[in-house]
Design a protein around this motif. Structure first.
Motif, PDB file in Angstrom:
ATOM      1  N   GLY A 137       0.815  -1.214   0.000  1.00  0.00           N
ATOM      2  CA  GLY A 137       0.000   0.000   0.000  1.00  0.00           C
ATOM      3  C   GLY A 137       0.849   1.264   0.000  1.00  0.00           C
ATOM      4  N   VAL A 138       1.911   1.264   0.776  1.00  0.00           N
ATOM      5  CA  VAL A 138       2.782   2.438   0.856  1.00  0.00           C
ATOM      6  C   VAL A 138       3.491   2.665  -0.473  1.00  0.00           C
ATOM      7  CG1 VAL A 138       4.752   3.466   2.065  1.00  0.00           C
ATOM      8  CG2 VAL A 138       3.080   2.118   3.346  1.00  0.00           C
ATOM      9  N   LEU A 139       3.981   1.584  -1.077  1.00  0.00           N
ATOM     10  CA  LEU A 139       4.636   1.691  -2.383  1.00  0.00           C
ATOM     11  C   LEU A 139       3.665   2.250  -3.427  1.00  0.00           C
ATOM     12  CD1 LEU A 139       6.773  -1.527  -2.980  1.00  0.00           C
ATOM     13  CD2 LEU A 139       7.525   0.838  -3.175  1.00  0.00           C
ATOM     14  N   CYS A 140       2.481   1.666  -3.483  1.00  0.00           N
ATOM     15  CA  CYS A 140       1.496   2.097  -4.477  1.00  0.00           C
ATOM     16  C   CYS A 140       1.087   3.549  -4.260  1.00  0.00           C
ATOM     17  CB  CYS A 140       0.269   1.192  -4.444  1.00  0.00           C
ATOM     18  SG  CYS A 140       0.629  -0.476  -5.040  1.00  0.00           S
ATOM     19  N   LYS A 141       0.913   3.934  -3.007  1.00  0.00           N
ATOM     20  CA  LYS A 141       0.555   5.319  -2.712  1.00  0.00           C
ATOM     21  C   LYS A 141       1.665   6.266  -3.161  1.00  0.00           C
ATOM     22  CE  LYS A 141      -0.974   8.360   0.979  1.00  0.00           C
ATOM     23  NZ  LYS A 141      -1.269   8.499   2.401  1.00  0.00           N
ATOM     24  N   SER A 142       2.916   5.882  -2.930  1.00  0.00           N
ATOM     25  CA  SER A 142       4.027   6.760  -3.324  1.00  0.00           C
ATOM     26  C   SER A 142       4.110   6.919  -4.842  1.00  0.00           C
ATOM     27  CB  SER A 142       5.353   6.235  -2.770  1.00  0.00           C
ATOM     28  OG  SER A 142       5.800   5.103  -3.492  1.00  0.00           O
ATOM     29  N   LEU A 143       3.655   5.922  -5.572  1.00  0.00           N
ATOM     30  CA  LEU A 143       3.672   5.974  -7.038  1.00  0.00           C
ATOM     31  C   LEU A 143       2.334   6.440  -7.630  1.00  0.00           C
ATOM     32  CD1 LEU A 143       5.636   2.671  -7.712  1.00  0.00           C
ATOM     33  CD2 LEU A 143       6.446   5.010  -8.117  1.00  0.00           C
ATOM     34  N   LYS A 144       1.353   6.629  -6.749  1.00  0.00           N
ATOM     35  CA  LYS A 144       0.018   7.062  -7.168  1.00  0.00           C
ATOM     36  C   LYS A 144      -0.617   6.066  -8.137  1.00  0.00           C
ATOM     37  CE  LYS A 144       0.870  11.943  -6.400  1.00  0.00           C
ATOM     38  NZ  LYS A 144       2.229  12.329  -6.277  1.00  0.00           N
ATOM     39  N   VAL A 145      -0.534   4.797  -7.745  1.00  0.00           N
ATOM     40  CA  VAL A 145      -1.149   3.719  -8.531  1.00  0.00           C
ATOM     41  C   VAL A 145      -1.972   2.845  -7.600  1.00  0.00           C
ATOM     42  CG1 VAL A 145       0.690   3.683 -10.280  1.00  0.00           C
ATOM     43  CG2 VAL A 145       0.851   2.164  -8.284  1.00  0.00           C
ATOM     44  N   THR A 146      -2.791   2.006  -8.187  1.00  0.00           N
ATOM     45  CA  THR A 146      -3.593   1.085  -7.398  1.00  0.00           C
ATOM     46  C   THR A 146      -2.783  -0.176  -7.085  1.00  0.00           C
ATOM     47  OG1 THR A 146      -4.473  -0.079  -9.314  1.00  0.00           O
ATOM     48  CG2 THR A 146      -5.685   1.896  -8.575  1.00  0.00           C
ATOM     49  N   THR A 147      -3.247  -0.921  -6.119  1.00  0.00           N
ATOM     50  CA  THR A 147      -2.563  -2.177  -5.790  1.00  0.00           C
ATOM     51  C   THR A 147      -2.694  -3.186  -6.931  1.00  0.00           C
ATOM     52  OG1 THR A 147      -4.510  -2.978  -4.603  1.00  0.00           O
ATOM     53  CG2 THR A 147      -2.775  -1.900  -3.286  1.00  0.00           C
ATOM     54  N   GLY A 148      -3.698  -3.024  -7.773  1.00  0.00           N
ATOM     55  CA  GLY A 148      -3.838  -3.912  -8.932  1.00  0.00           C
ATOM     56  C   GLY A 148      -2.616  -3.838  -9.837  1.00  0.00           C
ATOM     57  N   SER A 149      -2.054  -2.671  -9.973  1.00  0.00           N
ATOM     58  CA  SER A 149      -0.838  -2.488 -10.760  1.00  0.00           C
ATOM     59  C   SER A 149       0.305  -3.305 -10.168  1.00  0.00           C
ATOM     60  CB  SER A 149      -0.458  -1.002 -10.795  1.00  0.00           C
ATOM     61  OG  SER A 149       0.856  -0.824 -11.283  1.00  0.00           O
ATOM     62  N   PHE A 150       0.433  -3.221  -8.856  1.00  0.00           N
ATOM     63  CA  PHE A 150       1.485  -3.973  -8.153  1.00  0.00           C
ATOM     64  C   PHE A 150       1.317  -5.467  -8.387  1.00  0.00           C
ATOM     65  CE2 PHE A 150       3.103  -6.364  -4.591  1.00  0.00           C
ATOM     66  CZ  PHE A 150       4.342  -5.806  -4.352  1.00  0.00           C
TER      67      PHE A 150
ATOM     68  N   PHE B 100       3.800  -9.881  -2.553  1.00  0.00           N
ATOM     69  CA  PHE B 100       4.899  -9.125  -1.960  1.00  0.00           C
ATOM     70  C   PHE B 100       6.195  -9.929  -2.060  1.00  0.00           C
ATOM     71  CE2 PHE B 100       7.463  -7.472   1.608  1.00  0.00           C
ATOM     72  CZ  PHE B 100       7.560  -6.155   1.181  1.00  0.00           C
ATOM     73  N   GLU B 101       6.111 -11.235  -1.846  1.00  0.00           N
ATOM     74  CA  GLU B 101       7.298 -12.093  -1.953  1.00  0.00           C
ATOM     75  C   GLU B 101       7.885 -12.043  -3.357  1.00  0.00           C
ATOM     76  OE1 GLU B 101       4.320 -13.154  -0.607  1.00  0.00           O
ATOM     77  OE2 GLU B 101       5.030 -12.904   1.465  1.00  0.00           O
ATOM     78  N   GLY B 102       7.017 -12.020  -4.375  1.00  0.00           N
ATOM     79  CA  GLY B 102       7.479 -11.890  -5.750  1.00  0.00           C
ATOM     80  C   GLY B 102       8.176 -10.560  -5.971  1.00  0.00           C
ATOM     81  N   PHE B 103       7.614  -9.512  -5.381  1.00  0.00           N
ATOM     82  CA  PHE B 103       8.236  -8.204  -5.476  1.00  0.00           C
ATOM     83  C   PHE B 103       9.614  -8.210  -4.816  1.00  0.00           C
ATOM     84  CE2 PHE B 103       9.307  -4.298  -3.215  1.00  0.00           C
ATOM     85  CZ  PHE B 103       9.520  -3.453  -4.294  1.00  0.00           C
TER      86      PHE B 103
END
Length: 186
Positions: free
Chosen positions: A29-42, A49-52
């Motif tokens: 959530g923090v990563l997506c918020k910093s990039l201004k994207v939805t978690t669907g993008s992630f 998260f493990e894949g990331f």
């Protein structure tokens, strides 16, 4: 919301987040918020998260170790190589690296990546230092000193400032170059 971010955008955002907040704040959530994207993008990129984390660690190894090794090996002159390695080491994201090292204490996956990075950096620095000293053993010892200076500075100071980095690593470079000069005279 942003229309398109890349994997590298996520990795760079993670490096900034690690530097500023530490591994405990590295969350989807923090990563997506910093990039201004939805978690669907992630999830579309990484699945979990493990894949990331797996891809992020590979990115870190490549961008902050292999790239530096390749660049520092480009000059043929040993003195240039030593100086370039120092300059490239100054540009490493020290605060993020300190956070990754701290994270390695609680994550076996991160600890394994940290060990690979440390060993690769040690091997690369020993290779750069080898022409300056009399033996492989001495090159490895000097490389251990250099890596220890880097890690120690990263752990001791936050943020690492260029003035202190230069103070330590100019001295280290001077010691190495003095050994090279002594070797040339012998």
């Amino acid at each position: 919301m942003r229309l398109l971010v890349t994997r590298d955008d996520y990795f760079e955002a993670a490096m900034r987040l690690l530097a500023a907040e530490g591994a405990g704040k590295l969350k989807i959530g923090v990563l997506c918020k910093s990039l201004k994207v939805t978690t669907g993008s992630f999830y579309g990129y990484f699945g979990s998260f493990e894949g990331f984390v797996s891809e992020f660690l590979a990115y870190w190894e490549e961008s902050q170790t292999e790239r530096i090794v390749q660049m520092s090996n480009a000059p043929s002159d040993p003195v240039e190589r030593i100086h370039l390695m120092k300059e490239l080491a100054a540009q490493v994201p020290h605060d993020a690296e300190a956070a990754i090292r701290s994270w390695a204490h609680t994550s076996p996956q991160v600890a394994e990546a940290q060990k690979r990075v440390d060993e690769r950096r040690l091997e690369a620095l020993a290779g750069v230092l080898r022409p300056a000293v009399s033996s492989r053993r001495e090159a490895r010892t000097m490389a251990m000193m250099g890596i220890t200076l880097l890690v120690g500075l990263q752990q001791w100071r936050s943020p690492v400032n260029r003035k202190e980095f230069d103070l330590l690593f100019n001295e280290f470079e001077g010691v190495v170059l003095a050994r090279m000069a002594d070797r040339a005279v012998s």
